[in-house]
Write an enzyme that holds these catalytic residues in place. Structure first.
Site, PDB file in Angstrom:
ATOM      1  N   GLU A 113      10.677  -5.129   0.987  1.00 10.28           N
ATOM      2  CA  GLU A 113       9.335  -5.602   1.350  1.00 10.28           C
ATOM      3  C   GLU A 113       8.342  -4.449   1.388  1.00 10.28           C
ATOM      4  O   GLU A 113       8.740  -3.299   1.526  1.00 10.28           O
ATOM      5  CB  GLU A 113       9.369  -6.233   2.758  1.00 10.28           C
ATOM      6  CG  GLU A 113      10.337  -7.377   2.866  1.00 10.28           C
ATOM      7  CD  GLU A 113      10.543  -7.838   4.300  1.00 10.28           C
ATOM      8  OE1 GLU A 113       9.827  -7.374   5.208  1.00 10.28           O
ATOM      9  OE2 GLU A 113      11.444  -8.663   4.497  1.00 10.28           O
ATOM     10  N   LYS A 115       5.759  -2.169   3.296  1.00  8.00           N
ATOM     11  CA  LYS A 115       5.573  -1.779   4.697  1.00  8.00           C
ATOM     12  C   LYS A 115       4.072  -1.773   4.963  1.00  8.00           C
ATOM     13  O   LYS A 115       3.353  -0.836   4.611  1.00  8.00           O
ATOM     14  CB  LYS A 115       6.185  -0.400   4.959  1.00  8.00           C
ATOM     15  CG  LYS A 115       6.212  -0.035   6.426  1.00  8.00           C
ATOM     16  CD  LYS A 115       7.120   1.180   6.636  1.00  8.00           C
ATOM     17  CE  LYS A 115       7.336   1.490   8.094  1.00  8.00           C
ATOM     18  NZ  LYS A 115       6.123   1.717   8.849  1.00  8.00           N
ATOM     19  N   ASP A 117       0.653  -1.377   6.652  1.00  7.69           N
ATOM     20  CA  ASP A 117       0.216  -0.373   7.619  1.00  7.69           C
ATOM     21  C   ASP A 117      -0.775  -0.994   8.596  1.00  7.69           C
ATOM     22  O   ASP A 117      -1.980  -0.878   8.448  1.00  7.69           O
ATOM     23  CB  ASP A 117      -0.425   0.793   6.865  1.00  7.69           C
ATOM     24  CG  ASP A 117      -0.442   2.042   7.710  1.00  7.69           C
ATOM     25  OD1 ASP A 117       0.167   2.039   8.794  1.00  7.69           O
ATOM     26  OD2 ASP A 117      -1.068   3.023   7.281  1.00  7.69           O
ATOM     27  N   TYR A 222       7.112 -11.021   8.939  1.00  6.25           N
ATOM     28  CA  TYR A 222       8.237 -10.397   8.239  1.00  6.25           C
ATOM     29  C   TYR A 222       9.591 -10.548   8.936  1.00  6.25           C
ATOM     30  O   TYR A 222      10.588 -10.035   8.457  1.00  6.25           O
ATOM     31  CB  TYR A 222       7.954  -8.930   7.928  1.00  6.25           C
ATOM     32  CG  TYR A 222       7.553  -8.058   9.104  1.00  6.25           C
ATOM     33  CD1 TYR A 222       8.407  -7.864  10.183  1.00  6.25           C
ATOM     34  CD2 TYR A 222       6.332  -7.403   9.106  1.00  6.25           C
ATOM     35  CE1 TYR A 222       8.047  -7.062  11.245  1.00  6.25           C
ATOM     36  CE2 TYR A 222       5.956  -6.597  10.165  1.00  6.25           C
ATOM     37  CZ  TYR A 222       6.816  -6.430  11.225  1.00  6.25           C
ATOM     38  OH  TYR A 222       6.459  -5.644  12.272  1.00  6.25           O
ATOM     39  N   LYS A 310       9.280   5.865   3.185  1.00  6.65           N
ATOM     40  CA  LYS A 310       7.873   6.247   3.309  1.00  6.65           C
ATOM     41  C   LYS A 310       7.406   6.925   2.032  1.00  6.65           C
ATOM     42  O   LYS A 310       8.069   7.840   1.534  1.00  6.65           O
ATOM     43  CB  LYS A 310       7.711   7.229   4.484  1.00  6.65           C
ATOM     44  CG  LYS A 310       7.920   6.586   5.840  1.00  6.65           C
ATOM     45  CD  LYS A 310       6.652   5.863   6.258  1.00  6.65           C
ATOM     46  CE  LYS A 310       6.541   5.746   7.730  1.00  6.65           C
ATOM     47  NZ  LYS A 310       5.702   6.548   8.457  1.00  6.65           N
ATOM     48  N   CYS A 404     -31.280  19.873  15.176  1.00  4.44           N
ATOM     49  CA  CYS A 404     -31.002  19.077  13.979  1.00  4.44           C
ATOM     50  C   CYS A 404     -31.135  19.975  12.741  1.00  4.44           C
ATOM     51  O   CYS A 404     -32.146  20.669  12.597  1.00  4.44           O
ATOM     52  CB  CYS A 404     -31.974  17.911  13.888  1.00  4.44           C
ATOM     53  SG  CYS A 404     -31.877  17.036  12.316  1.00  4.44           S
ATOM     54  N   CYS A 407     -34.563  18.449  10.738  1.00 11.03           N
ATOM     55  CA  CYS A 407     -35.920  18.495  11.306  1.00 11.03           C
ATOM     56  C   CYS A 407     -36.041  19.578  12.386  1.00 11.03           C
ATOM     57  O   CYS A 407     -37.115  19.788  12.927  1.00 11.03           O
ATOM     58  CB  CYS A 407     -36.298  17.133  11.869  1.00 11.03           C
ATOM     59  SG  CYS A 407     -35.380  16.707  13.363  1.00 11.03           S
ATOM     60  N   CYS A 422     -29.354  13.655  16.675  1.00 13.63           N
ATOM     61  CA  CYS A 422     -30.738  14.108  16.583  1.00 13.63           C
ATOM     62  C   CYS A 422     -31.599  12.988  17.152  1.00 13.63           C
ATOM     63  O   CYS A 422     -31.494  11.845  16.727  1.00 13.63           O
ATOM     64  CB  CYS A 422     -31.110  14.363  15.123  1.00 13.63           C
ATOM     65  SG  CYS A 422     -32.881  14.366  14.835  1.00 13.63           S
ATOM     66  N   CYS A 427     -37.369  12.082  12.182  1.00 10.81           N
ATOM     67  CA  CYS A 427     -36.540  13.046  11.443  1.00 10.81           C
ATOM     68  C   CYS A 427     -36.399  12.614   9.983  1.00 10.81           C
ATOM     69  O   CYS A 427     -36.034  11.468   9.693  1.00 10.81           O
ATOM     70  CB  CYS A 427     -35.164  13.135  12.093  1.00 10.81           C
ATOM     71  SG  CYS A 427     -33.982  14.061  11.097  1.00 10.81           S
TER      72      CYS A 427
HETATM   73  S1  IVH Z   1      10.715  -4.963  10.068  1.00 10.75           S
HETATM   74  C1  IVH Z   1      13.852  -4.582  13.111  1.00 10.75           C
HETATM   75  N1  IVH Z   1       9.152  -5.289   7.983  1.00 10.75           N
HETATM   76  O1  IVH Z   1       6.809  -0.902  10.500  1.00 10.75           O
HETATM   77  C2  IVH Z   1      12.852  -4.539  12.049  1.00 10.75           C
HETATM   78  N2  IVH Z   1       8.423  -3.852   9.733  1.00 10.75           N
HETATM   79  O2  IVH Z   1       8.133   1.591  11.357  1.00 10.75           O
HETATM   80  C3  IVH Z   1      11.503  -4.317  12.561  1.00 10.75           C
HETATM   81  N3  IVH Z   1       6.202  -2.898   9.380  1.00 10.75           N
HETATM   82  O3  IVH Z   1       7.085  -1.646  13.909  1.00 10.75           O
HETATM   83  C4  IVH Z   1      10.457  -4.146  11.594  1.00 10.75           C
HETATM   84  N4  IVH Z   1       5.788  -3.889   7.452  1.00 10.75           N
HETATM   85  O4  IVH Z   1       5.081  -2.565  12.622  1.00 10.75           O
HETATM   86  C5  IVH Z   1       9.317  -4.666   9.174  1.00 10.75           C
HETATM   87  N5  IVH Z   1       7.831  -5.717   6.090  1.00 10.75           N
HETATM   88  C6  IVH Z   1       8.008  -5.103   7.287  1.00 10.75           C
HETATM   89  C7  IVH Z   1       7.019  -4.265   7.847  1.00 10.75           C
HETATM   90  C8  IVH Z   1       7.282  -3.642   9.075  1.00 10.75           C
HETATM   91  C9  IVH Z   1       5.317  -3.074   8.386  1.00 10.75           C
HETATM   92  C10 IVH Z   1       5.985  -2.023  10.559  1.00 10.75           C
HETATM   93  C11 IVH Z   1       6.260  -2.670  11.890  1.00 10.75           C
HETATM   94  C12 IVH Z   1       7.302  -1.793  12.556  1.00 10.75           C
HETATM   95  C13 IVH Z   1       7.119  -0.503  11.820  1.00 10.75           C
HETATM   96  C14 IVH Z   1       8.367   0.331  11.868  1.00 10.75           C
END
Ligand code: IVH
Length: 663
Positions: A113, A115, A117, A222, A310, A404, A407, A422, A427
């Protein structure tokens, strides 16, 4: 009577929920915004007449009334774990080896999946109704953010279908789309958030849910937490069930048979991630079968059956040539580092923000330093670290400005001592930024009125406010340095054209604090003229969905300020005839940019372009990251390939017809 009302309320709620799901989860629209508003208004009316029938899950309860004092705590029934991180292919393979060892001989597959942010949230549904939304907190106890979460339209208040479990905790990520993040930051200037994640966390923790509602947050589910009965025997099927219950599940989830496939998917996204309209910071890999997840178990803080990969941070090392102080449109001074140009995440970076003077002090950035810069949210480059060991001997500590830089007027520090402003209303630095913003593409969109010309107009004293732009004469412009007759005529023409610009663009252009394009559109639609917006009292403004007290205050005060009032009156007196919002025939493609390629069966080129426009969309001729989807007919060539390489969605003619309700 009460029975009738009850029935009607149920009908209206079901109908509204169905449209919410279509719109916010499936990104489709069956009725126009006006029709939707009508349903909503009727529900509100019937509920007001029958307050005993108002329940917490009614769509009318998405936005709360009054701000609250603080957040209650919620203990998670099933802890919200975190994930261990990997940063390389080798580390992923090592994870797979541990999994293989843990599971013995049994075969296994993965789900991969994105991740997202944002901020993790746990949604608790009881008998299909959303009862609590809580942040992760320390994993055991989080904050109750139910009221704020209810303003997020992608989060259903009621689950769909007949087969709803008694208890279902849904875990997922609340996030802010990059576009909304950029817009929010443009408004916030000095208080800009470093990345969409911080902006999301900030919005979720606001005590006034009406402001949260305006922040355009979204959500992907998720995982599940506590469930009265398991949805499925594996993660993949469980996500499919969540989808059926009306929860938004990210469309890019993939199954992988082995670690090689996992790695291929991860590396693929590390290149494609910029094509998404939300930020991801990596990938999440999960063992599919729940029985195997259980076998592997968890360490204290993270499961052994899941791992995050990551992406390498997009960083670059470069040199600070100098540090400038910039004046924002409301007077805030911001330190900016001028850098030796360096390549970062696909662009050449020459400047980087250092946020504020506190940050300069903390990092001790000096001209001559070697620094590491990073793209936050892949948007604004920032200085994140100073390589002190590489510092030349003759650098000087950067001193906070005492006046500033434009000005030379007085400056003031805010209460927290972080921002310096400022305070000179005349200005020229502020004026330049205000005019740049006013003429900018997201506002009045005055072509040919660029920064250099604005500077000249201010220096020569020809323009002292927005209204002066409309008094400019051809001769005055043609006399300016570097300005030919043709360019002068073009500028005059563009300024004149802008008198008939859309009303919301004029409202946005004024640069009222907290009011961006989206809010300006809401105001334009609600009031229909600038005069009516000016005349609106605070109560009326506050009562508008998505405006809220802070913005209402700011709008009201703006038009009561003596100087602003004079300028706005002058603006209106110079023949400004902004176009009131048009009633669109349909909103089905609202905000969507579409590229058509190949031959279509039901439309000629002209017809398809008209169909896109009539449904509120925009057609474009080339595929880019900004394209929402490509409509591919027969014999479509390079555009289709480009779409695929940028991970832009591709649809066929049939799907297009379905989208506009003509199938
Ligand atoms: S699963 C036990 N799936 O990443 C599994 N987390 O670094 C728990 N996050 O706290 C998380 N996308 O906030 C999972 N597809 C995804 C995610 C995801 C983002 C975040 C989530 C978690 C953090 C962990």
């Amino acid at each position: 009577m009460a029975e009738d009302a009850k029935k009607r309320i149920e009908q209206l709620r079901d109908e509204i929920r169905r449209h919410d799901h279509l719109y916010y989860v499936l990104h489709r629209q069956e009725i126009t915004d006006q029709q939707y508003d009508k349903l909503f208004a009727e529900l509100k009316k019937v509920e007001e007449a029958n307050p005993q029938l108002v329940t917490a899950d009614s769509p009318t309860q998405r936005v709360s009334g009054e701000p609250r004092e603080g957040f209650e705590k919620v203990r998670h029934k099933v802890p919200m774990l975190s994930l261990d991180n990997t940063y390389s292919e080798d580390e992923l393979r090592a994870f797979d080896e541990r999994v293989a060892k843990g599971l013995g001989d049994s075969g296994y597959d993965y789900v991969v999946e994105l991740k997202i942010d944002g901020v993790a949230i746990s949604l608790r549904y009881e008998k299909g109704k959303l009862v609590t939304a809580a942040t992760r907190g320390d994993g055991e106890v989080g904050d109750d953010v139910t009221t704020n979460a209810k303003t997020i339209k992608a989060i259903p208040l009621v689950l769909l279908g007949d087969n709803v479990p008694d208890v279902l905790e849904v875990r997922g990520e609340v996030y802010m789309p990059i576009k909304s993040f950029a817009e929010l930051n443009r408004l916030r200037e000095e208080e800009a958030f470093a990345n969409p994640r911080n902006a999301t966390a900030g919005a979720l923790k606001l005590l006034d849910a009406r402001i949260t509602a305006g922040r355009n947050l979204s959500f992907f589910a998720y995982a599940t937490g506590q469930v009265s009965e398991p949805l499925a025997s594996g993660h993949w099927d469980s996500l499919q069930k969540l989808k059926k219950l009306g929860l938004p599940v990210n469309p890019h989830i993939k199954k992988a048979k082995n670690i090689d496939e996992v790695i291929e998917i991860c590396l693929g996204w590390s290149k494609k991630r910029e094509s998404l309209d939300y930020q991801i910071d990596g990938m999440v890999i999960k063992i599919n079968k729940f029985s195997q997840q259980e076998m592997l178990g968890a360490t204290g803080r993270a499961p052994r059956w899941s791992m995050s990969y990551k992406f390498p941070a997009e960083q670059a090392e470069t040199k600070v040539e100098s540090i400038d102080v910039q004046v924002g449109k409301s007077g805030t001074l911001t330190p900016v580092a001028n850098l030796s140009p360096v390549q970062l995440a696909g662009t050449v970076v020459k400047r980087a923000s250092i946020h504020n003077f506190d940050q300069v002090k903390r990092l001790d950035v000096r001209a001559g330093d070697t620094v590491i810069i990073e793209k936050a949210g892949e948007i604004i480059p920032q200085v994140i670290e100073v390589k002190k060991e590489l510092r030349p001997a003759d650098t000087k500590v950067f001193k906070e400005p005492k006046e500033c830089p434009v000005c030379e007027g007085q400056v003031e520090k805010d209460k927290e001592g972080v921002y310096i402003r400022c305070i000179n209303p005349n200005c020229k630095g502020q004026l330049k930024e205000q005019l740049k913003y006013f003429a900018g593409r997201g506002q009045m969109d005055i072509e040919n009125l660029g920064e250099a010309l604005i500077e000249q107009l201010i220096e020569t004293g020809l323009v002292k406010n927005f209204a002066d732009l409309y008094k400019l004469e051809f001769g005055q412009l043609a006399d300016l340095q570097r300005m030919g007759e043709k360019s002068a005529a073009n500028v005059i023409d563009a300024i004149d054209k802008s008198k008939r610009q859309q009303l919301w663009r004029l409202v946005a252009g004024l640069g009222i604090r907290h009011v961006g394009g989206q809010s300006a559109q809401i105001l334009a639609e609600r009031f229909g003229s600038l005069e009516a917006i000016i005349a609106a009292d605070k109560k009326t403004l506050e009562a508008i969905d998505q405006i809220g007290p802070t913005m209402a205050d700011s709008i009201y005060e703006y038009f009561r300020d003596k100087d602003n009032k004079t300028v706005v009156e002058k603006l209106l007196a110079c023949g400004m005839k902004p176009e009131p919002p048009k009633k669109r025939r349909s909103n089905k493609l609202a905000g969507k940019t579409i590229v058509v390629t190949g031959t279509l069966e039901n439309f000629s080129r002209q017809e398809i372009q008209k169909a896109i426009k009539d449904n509120g969309g925009k057609s474009s001729s080339s595929v880019s990251k900004k394209t929402d989807f490509v409509l591919a007919g027969k014999e479509s060539g390079s555009k289709l390939e480009k779409a695929q390489s940028l991970a832009v969605a591709v649809i066929d003619e049939q799907q297009f017809l379905e989208m506009i309700g003509k199938a």
